[in-house]
Design an enzyme around this catalytic site. Structure first.
Site, PDB file in Angstrom:
ATOM      1  N   ASP A 104       0.594  51.114   9.297  1.00  0.00           N
ATOM      2  CA  ASP A 104       1.018  51.853   8.093  1.00  0.00           C
ATOM      3  C   ASP A 104       0.958  53.306   8.534  1.00  0.00           C
ATOM      4  OD1 ASP A 104       1.653  52.555   5.538  1.00  0.00           O
ATOM      5  OD2 ASP A 104      -0.551  52.937   4.954  1.00  0.00           O
TER       6      ASP A 104
ATOM      7  N   GLN B 261       1.427  50.258   2.751  1.00  0.00           N
ATOM      8  CA  GLN B 261       2.245  48.936   2.893  1.00  0.00           C
ATOM      9  C   GLN B 261       2.773  48.955   4.243  1.00  0.00           C
ATOM     10  OE1 GLN B 261       5.532  49.176  -0.201  1.00  0.00           O
ATOM     11  NE2 GLN B 261       4.159  49.925  -1.604  1.00  0.00           N
TER      12      GLN B 261
ATOM     13  N   ARG C 237       5.078  50.845 -15.946  1.00  0.00           N
ATOM     14  CA  ARG C 237       5.114  51.673 -17.311  1.00  0.00           C
ATOM     15  C   ARG C 237       5.587  51.039 -18.643  1.00  0.00           C
ATOM     16  NH1 ARG C 237       9.728  54.850 -18.475  1.00  0.00           N
ATOM     17  NH2 ARG C 237       8.607  56.362 -19.341  1.00  0.00           N
TER      18      ARG C 237
ATOM     19  N   TRP D  56      15.019  42.614 -25.514  1.00  0.00           N
ATOM     20  CA  TRP D  56      15.767  41.706 -24.560  1.00  0.00           C
ATOM     21  C   TRP D  56      15.159  41.432 -23.085  1.00  0.00           C
ATOM     22  CZ3 TRP D  56      20.539  43.758 -21.310  1.00  0.00           C
ATOM     23  CH2 TRP D  56      20.510  44.810 -21.080  1.00  0.00           C
ATOM     24  N   ASP D  57      14.478  42.250 -22.790  1.00  0.00           N
ATOM     25  CA  ASP D  57      13.425  41.741 -21.571  1.00  0.00           C
ATOM     26  C   ASP D  57      12.920  40.496 -21.795  1.00  0.00           C
ATOM     27  OD1 ASP D  57      12.713  44.422 -19.408  1.00  0.00           O
ATOM     28  OD2 ASP D  57      13.498  44.689 -21.392  1.00  0.00           O
TER      29      ASP D  57
ATOM     30  N   SER E   2      15.491  48.416 -32.626  1.00  0.00           N
ATOM     31  CA  SER E   2      15.467  46.913 -32.006  1.00  0.00           C
ATOM     32  C   SER E   2      16.228  47.022 -30.761  1.00  0.00           C
ATOM     33  CB  SER E   2      16.342  46.071 -32.890  1.00  0.00           C
ATOM     34  OG  SER E   2      16.008  44.866 -32.813  1.00  0.00           O
ATOM     35  N   GLN E   3      16.547  46.059 -30.217  1.00  0.00           N
ATOM     36  CA  GLN E   3      17.160  45.866 -28.688  1.00  0.00           C
ATOM     37  C   GLN E   3      18.141  44.598 -29.064  1.00  0.00           C
ATOM     38  OE1 GLN E   3      14.474  45.597 -25.404  1.00  0.00           O
ATOM     39  NE2 GLN E   3      15.385  47.720 -25.094  1.00  0.00           N
TER      40      GLN E   3
ATOM     41  N   GLY F  66      19.504  48.821 -24.934  1.00  0.00           N
ATOM     42  CA  GLY F  66      18.887  48.606 -23.916  1.00  0.00           C
ATOM     43  C   GLY F  66      19.473  49.252 -22.584  1.00  0.00           C
TER      44      GLY F  66
ATOM     45  N   ASP G 162      19.643  52.234 -21.445  1.00  0.00           N
ATOM     46  CA  ASP G 162      19.204  53.863 -21.452  1.00  0.00           C
ATOM     47  C   ASP G 162      18.771  54.161 -20.017  1.00  0.00           C
ATOM     48  OD1 ASP G 162      17.234  51.985 -21.995  1.00  0.00           O
ATOM     49  OD2 ASP G 162      15.889  53.678 -22.532  1.00  0.00           O
TER      50      ASP G 162
ATOM     51  N   GLU H 294      12.497  47.029 -10.358  1.00  0.00           N
ATOM     52  CA  GLU H 294      13.213  46.986 -11.449  1.00  0.00           C
ATOM     53  C   GLU H 294      14.749  46.857 -11.524  1.00  0.00           C
ATOM     54  OE1 GLU H 294      13.544  49.991 -15.500  1.00  0.00           O
ATOM     55  OE2 GLU H 294      13.300  50.531 -13.373  1.00  0.00           O
TER      56      GLU H 294
END
Length: 772
Positions: free
Chosen positions: A84, A90, A265, A272-273, A319-320, A439, A441, A638
């Site tokens: 490392d 890692q 986070r 929607w996820d 909402s989403q 969603g 953004d 992500e």
């Protein structure tokens, strides 16, 4: 220090690829099987030059599967010191260590050494050591098969057995500490706070009891008013908290109904996820948890009036994108096989909530455009969204603050308090809230205009609601009881089919562009189509509202605008526009690719019998995930730059899922789902190629040439990827920077023993091997 270890001869055989909860608690790794005989001092690896490497074939017995005898703590310490080199806990292709590490074999009691080589195997060793420590193991017998496991199998296994569990939450006495943690909370008081819906008296009393009996939590329990207004939501922005979700009886108390969070986070249940996470859970046979996700959404509609952006207090007005009817159908299809009667009862109940959401959220003011009768992302709300980073809106506020001679922070406070009135900012934050509800953004597609747009994605989803409800009434709930809505009104399939027909007509009228063979958003204020080309145009095919002719035209004329090496980009480069210091990248624009866009497109093309396109797109995306997983210590982030094939993105909010020590614990919700779903779409040959990290353009070269899609654009893309690789490896000066996996390695579907080749010389002459 090194240890001589004794291993008991009689032990239970355990699958080398068993979940860590089984592997490190049974068989050779059960307590008492491994016993230390003596300890002696030996020369440490960093006290002397690294010995010359030997080829594995010259001294390894390949006739049997190897097992290694390992001192967990000491091995981890030496491995980190040696490999490392950048200190991020890692082992990745960025590290410049020798990429070779000696471990003792179990058969020899740890005396005979074998080299573990290559970024992938060494990072797997690091991960396994961390997992062993989780189960309190000081010494382990480790199968080599866990280190050289096919990366496709390993990642899929980690998602199924580790990641979903790591992302599962419950809101109750036992789950509060974990779920209440909120890095987006910028208030001074970070003690946990929970808001209980009006009328939920038993739930309120439950949490008051928790606060009284578990004083160390310092839990603040608040009851929401019956009528939740934008003014109220703004008034509690300095006291953010988690919003209660569904509970069920357990003995003489209550327990929270579990759900999955995206990760990092985003430590709450997102709109929607959750749909895409549910698809992943169903793929992995987690039907009960998928069912629970639907029940939590029904609770939100009942008590908060909508499926929330997420269940935090500052999301109460938003909402989403709506996916509930398809989510319900997917769960029902799995459960109805074993329990048809109870499944129908459940179906009737949850559909009431979906119909309520349809009428009161999406087909009502302010989201419904009265002229086109199409829907928009246009939530209520007041003030500046509090969940962003403190400086997120500084560039927006600064000109207004400057005019009044105020610091930005003071201006923000006075604007939020209503002491300063500024219509231009009101308009800006109306659109900003709409972007967050969408969603997406953020993106230049929606910049300063989102609340005015009848978007192709939202109206495709609502068309799907209409056809789903009609289908359920006509084919499933077609008995005498039928289906009644939340007001007790009996529902008729013909009415829902007519709603779908009218929406399809309006989508064709306002959103379809025949000349460009693509759907576009429609600006309901300017009364014109926008010019941004978005990959969500293919959602019309997912919903089934595109005709076969339109689907064919989009595939032949528009798909090539979005299909790149690593999957589908969110929008085209031309639509995004020029990027400068004053106009930076947005994460939902080119060159970024996102899991929900991929999943929707795969199903879209399958719906129109274009399996070859669906599988090709799935392979591209899975390759992007697998390559990063192999090269970067098991990372599952992500999002990706699908043009440059990297998760190391310079964009707002960074990239969730990349910051972990030793071993990834969660991945990222919809990314996990996309991997499991994608593996169901590709064929066996593709899966084998994926296991060897074969470049998509190389794998599909002949097919693309036949379809006239492998042209100068493709060649330029490949050169661009090579240029990115050169930059990544410091133009070849970085050694040990690329992991190559051959077809003979044993991890790409081959049964031959594994041979790992790690490039340790400058890469200037071997860049063509980068993606092979």
């Amino acid at each position: 220090m090194q240890s001589t270890i004794h291993v008991a001869a009689d032990y239970e055989q355990v699958d080398a690829h068993a979940p860590s909860s089984t592997y490190y608690t049974t068989g050779l790794n059960a307590g008492g099987v491994i016993g230390r005989l003596k300890t002696y001092t030996g020369q440490r690896i960093n006290d002397s030059p690294i010995p010359p490497r030997k080829r594995r074939a010259s001294h390894d017995d390949k006739s049997k599967a190897q097992k290694f005898l390992i001192d967990v703590q000491e091995t981890q310490r030496i491995l980190m010191e040696q490999e490392d080199t950048d200190g991020d806990y890692q082992i990745t292709v960025n590290d410049l260590g020798p990429k070779s590490f000696s471990v003792g074999t179990a058969d020899s009691g740890g005396y005979r050494k074998i080299d573990i080589r290559g970024t992938y195997m060494l990072s797997n060793l690091l991960q396994e050591l961390a997992l062993a420590k989780d189960y309190g193991r000081k010494h382990i017998v480790l199968d080599e098969a866990r280190l050289n496991e096919n990366p496709v199998d390993r990642l899929s296994r980690m998602i199924r057995h580790n990641f979903w569990q790591g992302l599962t939450r419950r809101i109750d006495a036992d789950g509060l500490e974990l779920i209440c943690a909120d890095t987006k909370n910028r208030s001074a008081n970070h003690n946990p706070r929970i808001y209980i819906p009006h009328g939920e008296d038993a739930v309120f009393e439950y949490y008051k009891h928790v606060a009284e009996t578990r004083k160390h939590l310092k839990l603040d329990v608040q009851l929401l008013p019956e009528n939740i207004t934008p003014e109220y939501v703004k008034s509690i922005n300095d006291r953010p908290g988690i919003l209660a979700l569904a509970m069920r009886e357990k003995g003489n108390t209550l327990e929270g109904v579990p759900f999955v969070v995206p990760g990092g986070r985003f430590n709450e249940m997102y709109g929607w996820d959750s749909y895409f996470e549910t698809l992943g859970l169903l793929t992995d046979d987690r039907v009960d948890l998928a069912h629970d996700m639907v029940d939590n959404f029904v609770y939100q509609i009942k008590h908060y009036g909508k499926i929330l952006n997420a269940n935090r207090s500052y999301y109460l007005s938003r909402s989403q994108p709506p996916f509930l009817t398809d989510m319900i159908l997917r769960v029902y299809e799995r459960e109805s096989v074993s329990n048809p009667k109870d499944s129908k009862t459940w179906l009737r109940q949850v559909l009431k909530a979906a119909i309520k959401e349809y009428h009161t959220v999406w087909m009502a003011s302010p989201r419904l455009d009265p002229k086109t009768q199409l829907s928009r992302f246009r939530p209520d709300g007041m003030g500046i969204p509090p969940e962003t980073e403190a400086s997120h809106f500084d560039h927006v506020i600064e000109p207004y603050a400057k005019k009044l001679g105020l610091p930005v922070v003071d201006y923000m406070n006075q604007y939020n308090n209503g002491d300063i009135k500024e219509p231009e900012l009101d308009e800006y934050f109306l659109h900003d809230r709409a972007v967050r509800e969408s969603g997406h953004d953020t993106t230049y597609r929606f910049e300063k205009v989102c609340a005015n747009l009848a978007t192709v994605d939202l109206n495709s989803l609502l068309y799907k609601y209409e056809v789903d409800i009609a289908h359920i009434i006509r084919t499933i709930l077609n008995d005498d009881e039928g289906l009644v809505d939340y007001q007790g009104i009996k529902q008729c399939a013909n009415d829902w089919e007519e709603r779908a027909r009218l929406r399809q007509e309006r989508i064709d009228t306002y959103l379809w562009n025949e000349e460009k063979s693509l759907y576009y958003d429609y600006d309901t204020v300017k009364e014109e189509q926008t010019k941004y080309e978005t990959v969500t145009a293919f959602w019309t095919m997912w919903a089934g509202c595109a005709s076969k002719e339109q689907a064919t035209k989009m595939t032949q004329n528009s798909l090539q605008k979005f299909e790149v090496l690593g999957g589908l980009v969110s929008g085209t480069e031309d639509s995004r526009g020029v990027i400068t210091l004053d106009r930076p990248n947005r994460q939902w624009d080119f060159p970024y690719g996102w899991a929900p866009h991929q999943i929707m497109a795969w199903q879209a093309f399958k719906n129109y019998e274009m399996q070859d396109v669906a599988s090709r797109l799935a392979y591209r995306w899975l390759y992007t995930i697998t390559k990063s997983f192999v090269d970067f210590n098991g990372v599952v982030p992500e999002k990706y730059d699908v043009v440059g094939l990297t998760h190391k993105v310079q964009v707002e909010y960074g990239n969730v899922g990349t910051d972990f020590k030793f071993v990834p614990r969660e991945g990222f919700g919809w990314m996990n789902a996309s991997y499991q779903i994608g593996l169901m779409i590709i064929n066996t040959q593709m899966r084998r190629a994926l296991g060897t990290c074969t470049s998509p353009d190389l794998f599909f070269e002949r097919a693309l040439k036949r379809q006239n899609m492998f042209n100068e654009t493709q060649l330029r893309r490949r050169k661009s990827s090579e240029a990115a690789a050169k930059k990544f490896t410091r133009n070849g000066s970085a050694t040990a920077a690329v992991t190559r996996i051959g077809a003979e390695s044993g991890i790409g579907g081959s049964n031959t023993p594994m041979t790992y080749v790690e490039l340790t010389e400058p890469l200037s002459d071997t860049l063509n091997d980068l993606t092979i």
